[in-house]
Motif scaffolding. Sequence first.
Motif, PDB file in Angstrom:
ATOM      1  N   PHE A  24      44.678  43.351  40.024  1.00  0.00           N
ATOM      2  CA  PHE A  24      44.455  43.035  41.303  1.00  0.00           C
ATOM      3  C   PHE A  24      44.304  41.568  41.654  1.00  0.00           C
ATOM      4  O   PHE A  24      43.776  40.863  40.806  1.00  0.00           O
ATOM      5  CB  PHE A  24      42.985  43.660  41.862  1.00  0.00           C
ATOM      6  CG  PHE A  24      43.052  45.266  41.925  1.00  0.00           C
ATOM      7  CD1 PHE A  24      43.944  45.919  42.825  1.00  0.00           C
ATOM      8  CD2 PHE A  24      42.256  45.799  40.759  1.00  0.00           C
ATOM      9  CE1 PHE A  24      44.122  47.388  42.914  1.00  0.00           C
ATOM     10  CE2 PHE A  24      42.353  47.310  40.930  1.00  0.00           C
ATOM     11  CZ  PHE A  24      43.077  47.942  41.784  1.00  0.00           C
ATOM     12  N   VAL A  26      42.425  38.949  43.946  1.00  0.00           N
ATOM     13  CA  VAL A  26      41.208  39.071  44.762  1.00  0.00           C
ATOM     14  C   VAL A  26      40.992  37.406  44.803  1.00  0.00           C
ATOM     15  O   VAL A  26      40.919  36.659  43.853  1.00  0.00           O
ATOM     16  CB  VAL A  26      39.814  39.625  44.197  1.00  0.00           C
ATOM     17  CG1 VAL A  26      38.706  39.421  45.200  1.00  0.00           C
ATOM     18  CG2 VAL A  26      40.108  41.093  43.912  1.00  0.00           C
ATOM     19  N   VAL A  31      42.324  39.901  38.793  1.00  0.00           N
ATOM     20  CA  VAL A  31      41.184  40.724  38.015  1.00  0.00           C
ATOM     21  C   VAL A  31      42.059  41.970  37.297  1.00  0.00           C
ATOM     22  O   VAL A  31      42.762  42.603  37.864  1.00  0.00           O
ATOM     23  CB  VAL A  31      40.524  41.343  39.161  1.00  0.00           C
ATOM     24  CG1 VAL A  31      39.513  42.239  38.592  1.00  0.00           C
ATOM     25  CG2 VAL A  31      39.564  40.640  39.869  1.00  0.00           C
ATOM     26  N   ALA A  33      41.734  44.855  36.022  1.00  0.00           N
ATOM     27  CA  ALA A  33      40.886  46.288  36.424  1.00  0.00           C
ATOM     28  C   ALA A  33      41.368  47.135  35.214  1.00  0.00           C
ATOM     29  O   ALA A  33      40.384  47.732  34.639  1.00  0.00           O
ATOM     30  CB  ALA A  33      41.388  46.852  37.705  1.00  0.00           C
ATOM     31  N   PRO A  52      30.177  51.157  32.420  1.00  0.00           N
ATOM     32  CA  PRO A  52      29.623  50.019  33.592  1.00  0.00           C
ATOM     33  C   PRO A  52      30.143  50.032  34.599  1.00  0.00           C
ATOM     34  O   PRO A  52      31.559  49.977  34.789  1.00  0.00           O
ATOM     35  CB  PRO A  52      28.942  48.768  32.968  1.00  0.00           C
ATOM     36  CG  PRO A  52      30.097  48.617  31.800  1.00  0.00           C
ATOM     37  CD  PRO A  52      30.454  50.090  31.366  1.00  0.00           C
ATOM     38  N   SER A  53      29.547  49.706  35.817  1.00  0.00           N
ATOM     39  CA  SER A  53      30.553  49.475  37.199  1.00  0.00           C
ATOM     40  C   SER A  53      31.536  48.156  36.888  1.00  0.00           C
ATOM     41  O   SER A  53      31.276  47.308  36.494  1.00  0.00           O
ATOM     42  CB  SER A  53      29.408  48.981  38.221  1.00  0.00           C
ATOM     43  OG  SER A  53      30.022  48.538  39.307  1.00  0.00           O
ATOM     44  N   GLY A  54      32.616  48.510  37.400  1.00  0.00           N
ATOM     45  CA  GLY A  54      33.686  47.389  37.353  1.00  0.00           C
ATOM     46  C   GLY A  54      34.557  47.518  36.303  1.00  0.00           C
ATOM     47  O   GLY A  54      35.355  46.426  35.882  1.00  0.00           O
ATOM     48  N   CYS A  55      34.350  48.474  35.203  1.00  0.00           N
ATOM     49  CA  CYS A  55      35.398  48.566  34.176  1.00  0.00           C
ATOM     50  C   CYS A  55      36.579  49.564  34.355  1.00  0.00           C
ATOM     51  O   CYS A  55      37.193  49.602  33.411  1.00  0.00           O
ATOM     52  CB  CYS A  55      34.554  49.149  32.877  1.00  0.00           C
ATOM     53  SG  CYS A  55      34.107  51.036  33.183  1.00  0.00           S
ATOM     54  N   GLY A  56      37.006  49.840  35.638  1.00  0.00           N
ATOM     55  CA  GLY A  56      38.046  50.341  36.050  1.00  0.00           C
ATOM     56  C   GLY A  56      38.394  51.746  36.026  1.00  0.00           C
ATOM     57  O   GLY A  56      39.327  52.164  36.084  1.00  0.00           O
ATOM     58  N   LYS A  57      37.316  52.327  35.925  1.00  0.00           N
ATOM     59  CA  LYS A  57      37.107  53.917  35.896  1.00  0.00           C
ATOM     60  C   LYS A  57      37.680  54.357  36.934  1.00  0.00           C
ATOM     61  O   LYS A  57      38.836  55.443  37.031  1.00  0.00           O
ATOM     62  CB  LYS A  57      35.746  54.379  35.884  1.00  0.00           C
ATOM     63  CG  LYS A  57      35.109  54.055  34.666  1.00  0.00           C
ATOM     64  CD  LYS A  57      33.396  54.503  34.678  1.00  0.00           C
ATOM     65  CE  LYS A  57      32.513  54.429  35.921  1.00  0.00           C
ATOM     66  NZ  LYS A  57      32.142  52.794  35.875  1.00  0.00           N
ATOM     67  N   SER A  58      37.444  54.187  38.363  1.00  0.00           N
ATOM     68  CA  SER A  58      37.904  54.577  39.538  1.00  0.00           C
ATOM     69  C   SER A  58      39.409  54.181  39.649  1.00  0.00           C
ATOM     70  O   SER A  58      40.254  54.944  40.059  1.00  0.00           O
ATOM     71  CB  SER A  58      37.152  53.963  40.845  1.00  0.00           C
ATOM     72  OG  SER A  58      35.878  54.564  40.785  1.00  0.00           O
ATOM     73  N   THR A  59      39.773  52.927  39.101  1.00  0.00           N
ATOM     74  CA  THR A  59      41.274  52.493  39.139  1.00  0.00           C
ATOM     75  C   THR A  59      42.166  53.679  38.388  1.00  0.00           C
ATOM     76  O   THR A  59      43.085  54.107  38.876  1.00  0.00           O
ATOM     77  CB  THR A  59      41.544  51.336  38.861  1.00  0.00           C
ATOM     78  OG1 THR A  59      40.527  50.383  39.712  1.00  0.00           O
ATOM     79  CG2 THR A  59      42.698  50.911  38.891  1.00  0.00           C
TER      80      THR A  59
HETATM   81  N1  LIG Z   1      41.834  47.453  45.927  1.00  0.00           N
HETATM   82  C1  LIG Z   1      41.107  46.706  45.203  1.00  0.00           C
HETATM   83  N2  LIG Z   1      41.466  45.419  45.260  1.00  0.00           N
HETATM   84  C2  LIG Z   1      40.733  44.268  44.684  1.00  0.00           C
HETATM   85  N3  LIG Z   1      40.164  44.614  43.587  1.00  0.00           N
HETATM   86  C3  LIG Z   1      40.074  45.888  43.161  1.00  0.00           C
HETATM   87  C4  LIG Z   1      40.482  46.908  43.890  1.00  0.00           C
HETATM   88  N4  LIG Z   1      39.889  47.955  43.285  1.00  0.00           N
HETATM   89  C5  LIG Z   1      39.281  47.793  42.113  1.00  0.00           C
HETATM   90  N5  LIG Z   1      39.278  46.258  42.258  1.00  0.00           N
HETATM   91  C6  LIG Z   1      38.401  45.572  40.980  1.00  0.00           C
HETATM   92  O1  LIG Z   1      38.944  46.157  39.707  1.00  0.00           O
HETATM   93  C7  LIG Z   1      37.907  46.312  39.190  1.00  0.00           C
HETATM   94  C8  LIG Z   1      37.689  47.696  38.410  1.00  0.00           C
HETATM   95  O2  LIG Z   1      37.340  48.495  39.722  1.00  0.00           O
HETATM   96  P1  LIG Z   1      37.130  50.110  39.653  1.00  0.00           P
HETATM   97  O3  LIG Z   1      38.137  50.520  39.040  1.00  0.00           O
HETATM   98  O4  LIG Z   1      36.512  50.282  41.163  1.00  0.00           O
HETATM   99  O5  LIG Z   1      35.752  49.888  38.693  1.00  0.00           O
HETATM  100  P2  LIG Z   1      34.642  51.155  38.281  1.00  0.00           P
HETATM  101  O6  LIG Z   1      35.003  52.546  39.107  1.00  0.00           O
HETATM  102  O7  LIG Z   1      34.621  51.309  36.873  1.00  0.00           O
HETATM  103  O8  LIG Z   1      33.427  50.543  38.769  1.00  0.00           O
HETATM  104  C9  LIG Z   1      36.605  45.455  39.621  1.00  0.00           C
HETATM  105  O9  LIG Z   1      36.254  44.443  39.103  1.00  0.00           O
HETATM  106  C10 LIG Z   1      36.688  45.532  41.440  1.00  0.00           C
HETATM  107  O10 LIG Z   1      36.626  44.634  41.932  1.00  0.00           O
END
Ligand SMILES: Nc1ncnc2c1ncn2[C@@H]1O[C@H](COP(=O)(O)OP(=O)(O)O)[C@@H](O)[C@H]1O
Length: 267
Positions: A24, A26, A31, A33, A52-59
């Motif tokens: 991403f 930003v 970043v 992800a 932990p938060s921010g390790c790309g799980k949701s992505t």
């Molecule tokens: N749409 C987006 N635009 C910019 N940065 C993103 C976006 N989605 C996720 N990120 C960044 O990618 C990294 C991983 O995010 P995310 O997958 O949400 O992590 P998690 O679910 O593990 O907390 C984070 O640093 C987040 O800020």
Amino acid sequence: MAVALESISVTGTSVEISGVSRVFRVDGREVNALRDVSLTVRPGEFVSLLGPSGCGKSTMLRIIAGLDRPDAGECVVDGAIVRAPSLSRGVVFQDHRLLPWLTVRENVLLALHKAPIGQDGREARVLELLDLVGLSAFAGAKPHQLSGGMSQRAAIARALAPRPRLLLLDEPLGALDSLTRSRLQGELLRLWEHEKVTVIMVTHDVEEAVYLSNRVFVMEPRPGRVRGIFDVSIPYPRRRVDADFVALRQSILDILEREATAAELTC
Ligand SMILES: Nc1ncnc2c1ncn2[C@@H]1O[C@H](COP(=O)(O)OP(=O)(O)O)[C@@H](O)[C@H]1O
Ligand SMILES: [Mg+2]
């Protein structure tokens, strides 16, 4: 309840993720992800993506769902590259995302609007699911009349309605109090057994991952990648106080702790 992967006549799908990266941009900087993530999920498995938060799980979950595309690599579900969302992949997020102007019954029914079944079949499926998640008595309630746990049950029923072969859960119990949370963990196992789906669940709760999963993928941030894979061979139903449960939870916590310390030192 005896839930063993071997005992399930599998209808869940397989997932193969190979070399997936997602960057991403930003505020002018990149970043990472996800960087070069590869993992395989077997048909009918319940796996967790933990970290932990921010390790790309949701992505990762969004890419598997078809809600986002990787910059490199591919995600193959049941032999086909994922390019868009599909009814065969149900998704549940941390917030329930029910439509506030519809009742619980109507919210679940809406998920079936493209299902190749008649109106009677749809109504029957909705009733079956509401019964399964314990919401039959609240079929006519609106989302604002539900507790947090009930809303998540409704969201899970909605995701399961079209009989997906893969259920993707992004911290579905993350906003619930601990009592409701552990009750719903038991219910998730029951649903997994009943619906015979493959489940990929994102969580940052080690105990939840060990309680539910056949395997736990531990992820680390910056760049997001898989740090370790743990097989959880403890038979279901699991007891959080048993020695093997506690030992495994501790091994995973140790890895996460080392990760956090390393991240602090490089910041
Ligand atoms: N749409 C987006 N635009 C910019 N940065 C993103 C976006 N989605 C996720 N990120 C960044 O990618 C990294 C991983 O995010 P995310 O997958 O949400 O992590 P998690 O679910 O593990 O907390 C984070 O640093 C987040 O800020
Ligand atoms: Mg997330």
